[in-house]
Design an enzyme around this catalytic site. Structure first.
Site: not given
Ligand SMILES: Cc1cc2nc3c(=O)[nH]c(=O)nc-3n(C[C@H](O)[C@H](O)[C@H](O)COP(=O)(O)O)c2cc1C
Lengths: 349, 178
Positions: A44, A126, A167, A195, A230-231, A253-254
């Site tokens: 991040m 990105c 990635k 991703h 992802g998710d 990540v998030r």
């Protein structure tokens, strides 16, 4: 053996890889040794700094990434180096992620970071337009010749001494993703993170795990581990995503930004995690204030702190004032005090 | 001089040759901002390598113009390597407890150049750890010594925020000690 530079000094060699820090080894053996897939905290920009990385490691994250660092700046500018990368002995296994658009910058970048990390990852995901214009990030999945030439240049130079990951995002046409991955495997990439979104998919749209499975199913003969991204918002997600896709590990990540302890099985961020974050943030020489504030905001929001308190937090101007606010409203234990970093619920005063 | 002219010619010639290949490789219009079917132009441009040994590339900027991203000569890179590995000793390394091995007063007496931001950040970080560890008298003492040093170099009030934070810690440490 080190490489002489003129007569003046020698460039340190890449860090030695062993079972404790070799990311490829970890990815390949986690299921056998720990009964679960490998867990990875992905990159991040701004946030994946040293204190956050250490907090993640405390809660069952196996491998952690730095934010994307632009190779062009890093190899040319000492201020960029100071600002972009700090580390320490405990900062392992660590993947340094790079934003790059040519072989020369990449080789230089790798030479400079290899003594201090356990692998290098090329950002091919990105979606920011300014980076894509430079041929960096997601542009690379549409430029397989360049990407594969970068991978093989690094692997030819370092072989097994350095781990290199890419990635990527998926293409609109999944067969293009399969072809790209096959080429990356042939170029010597050590593992690939996929991703499950295309360049234009918004992060609010669910990640496409069927797409990841489609690619994984077609790469079996390459024997290169694949990581799904992802998710992933909980330990259950880690298992579920692995089962759907057949990957060797999952990158979150998030989810980790909001709850760095989630892969230890905490459904919401435990208070101990907040205490630990404060400890590392200060002991490592301090994070820029806005970052510190944002991390704490994300964690406290995840813990469903009262809205009025969250609002107040965002008005505070400096680290010392924020610390006072914590001490006024909660019991914030310091390192060394009994019960430090173990409390689960918010200890309101 | 001779060399510089020579390399200029080479770069210019390469640029001109590559401009056309950049254009042909880019499924792009000139502005990069046109809308197709109501969607923003999402085309991807490929950078064109002008000199693979120095990393000089040609890219297209967000305004649609082409730009040369300058390469880095061997000499320049060697200078950076020297600075990074020899002078700086690699990246910044901070272990937990780094400040236990440092003496803040010695740091103050040494020739710290307070006009350098990372130097200020380091010593302000020291104050924050003292404050966090509730070592209020040490914190107050250090902030008290730092503030006048900061004021000396506070041209155009540029580092007012940093001074205010030291002032805040000084004031609060004194209150908490009472
Ligand atoms: C604040 C933020 C910064 C990010 N920075 C990077 C980055 O530096 N490099 C990268 O490859 N991806 C970056 N990403 C994308 C994430 O690594 C990841 O691919 C994406 O968020 C999907 O994973 P998630 O659903 O677990 O969040 C970033 C995402 C966020 C939210």
């Amino acid at each position: 053996m080190t490489q002489p530079i003129g007569e003046e000094f020698q460039i340190p060699k890449p860090k030695v890889l062993g079972p404790r820090n070799d990311p490829l080894d970890i990815i390949q053996t986690r299921l056998r040794t720990h009964g679960r897939p490998a867990s990875i905290a992905g990159p991040m920009v701004r946030y994946s700094k040293l204190p956050f990385r250490q907090v993640c490691r405390h809660y069952d994250v196996d491998i952690v990434y730095t934010p994307m660092i632009l190779a062009r700046e890093f190899v040319r500018n000492s201020h960029a180096r100071m600002a972009d990368f700090s580390t320490n002995k405990g900062d392992a296994p660590l993947i340094v992620q790079v934003g790059v658009n040519n072989v020369s910058d990449l080789l230089k970048f790798v030479e400079m970071v290899a003594p201090y990390c356990d692998g290098v990852g090329i950002n091919c995901g990105c979606p920011i337009r300014e980076q894509i214009r430079e041929g960096i990030g997601c542009a690379l999945i549409y430029n397989p010749d360049l990407l594969c030439s970068m991978v093989s240049a690094v692997k030819q130079k370092y072989g097994e001494k350095l781990r290199l990951e890419t990635k990527i995002r998926i293409h609109e046409n999944l067969d293009e993703t399969v072809t790209l991955c096959k080429r990356l495997c042939d170029a010597g990439v050590d593992w690939i993170t996929i991703h499950g979104r295309t360049r234009t998919t918004r992060s609010s749209v669910p990640a496409n795990f069927e797409a990841i499975k489609y690619v994984v199913d077609r790469l079996g003969d390459k024997h290169v581990p694949i990581i799904a991204n992802g998710d992933c918002f909980s330990r259950q997600d880690l298992q579920r995503i692995t089962e759907i896709t057949g990957v060797d590990g999952v990158m979150a990540v998030r989810g980790l930004l909001n709850n760095p302890a989630m892969l230890s099985g905490y459904d919401t961020c435990p208070w101990g995690c907040v205490e630990l974050f404060w400890h590392y943030a200060l002991e490592y020489g301090g994070l820029p204030y806005q970052l510190l504030q944002h991390h704490l905001f994300c964690m406290l929001e995840n813990m469903q702190l009262k809205k009025s308190l969250l609002k107040k937090l965002m008005t505070i101007q400096c680290t010392a004032e924020l610390l006072d606010w914590f001490d006024e409203n909660f019991i914030l234990k310091r390192h060394g005090e009994p019960g430090f970093a173990v409390q689960k619920d918010i200890p309101y005063k | 001089m001779h060399l510089r002219i020579g390399s200029f010619v080479r770069v210019t010639r390469n640029c001109m040759m590559s401009l056309s290949s950049a254009e042909s490789s880019a499924t792009d219009d000139n502005t990069g901002y046109s809308k197709l079917n109501g969607k923003k132009n999402q085309s991807v441009t490929k950078p064109v390598s002008l000199d693979s040994t120095t990393g000089e590339v040609l890219v297209r900027t967000s305004t649609g113009k082409t730009r040369v991203r300058r390469g880095q000569s061997d000499e320049e890179y060697k200078r950076q390597l020297h600075d990074y590995f020899q002078v700086q000793n690699g990246p910044k390394v901070t272990e937990v407890g780094w400040m236990d091995h440092e003496n803040a007063n010695a740091m103050l007496n040494a020739d710290i150049d307070f006009s350098i931001k990372p130097e200020r950040q380091k010593i302000a970080g020291f104050c924050r750890v003292l404050y966090y560890r509730r070592q209020y008298s040490e914190c107050a003492e250090l902030c008290g010594k730092l503030i006048p040093r900061y004021e000396e170099i506070n041209k155009n009030n540029k580092i007012r925020k940093e001074i205010n934070e030291l002032g805040y810690m000084l004031e609060r440490s004194r209150q908490l000690l009472q």
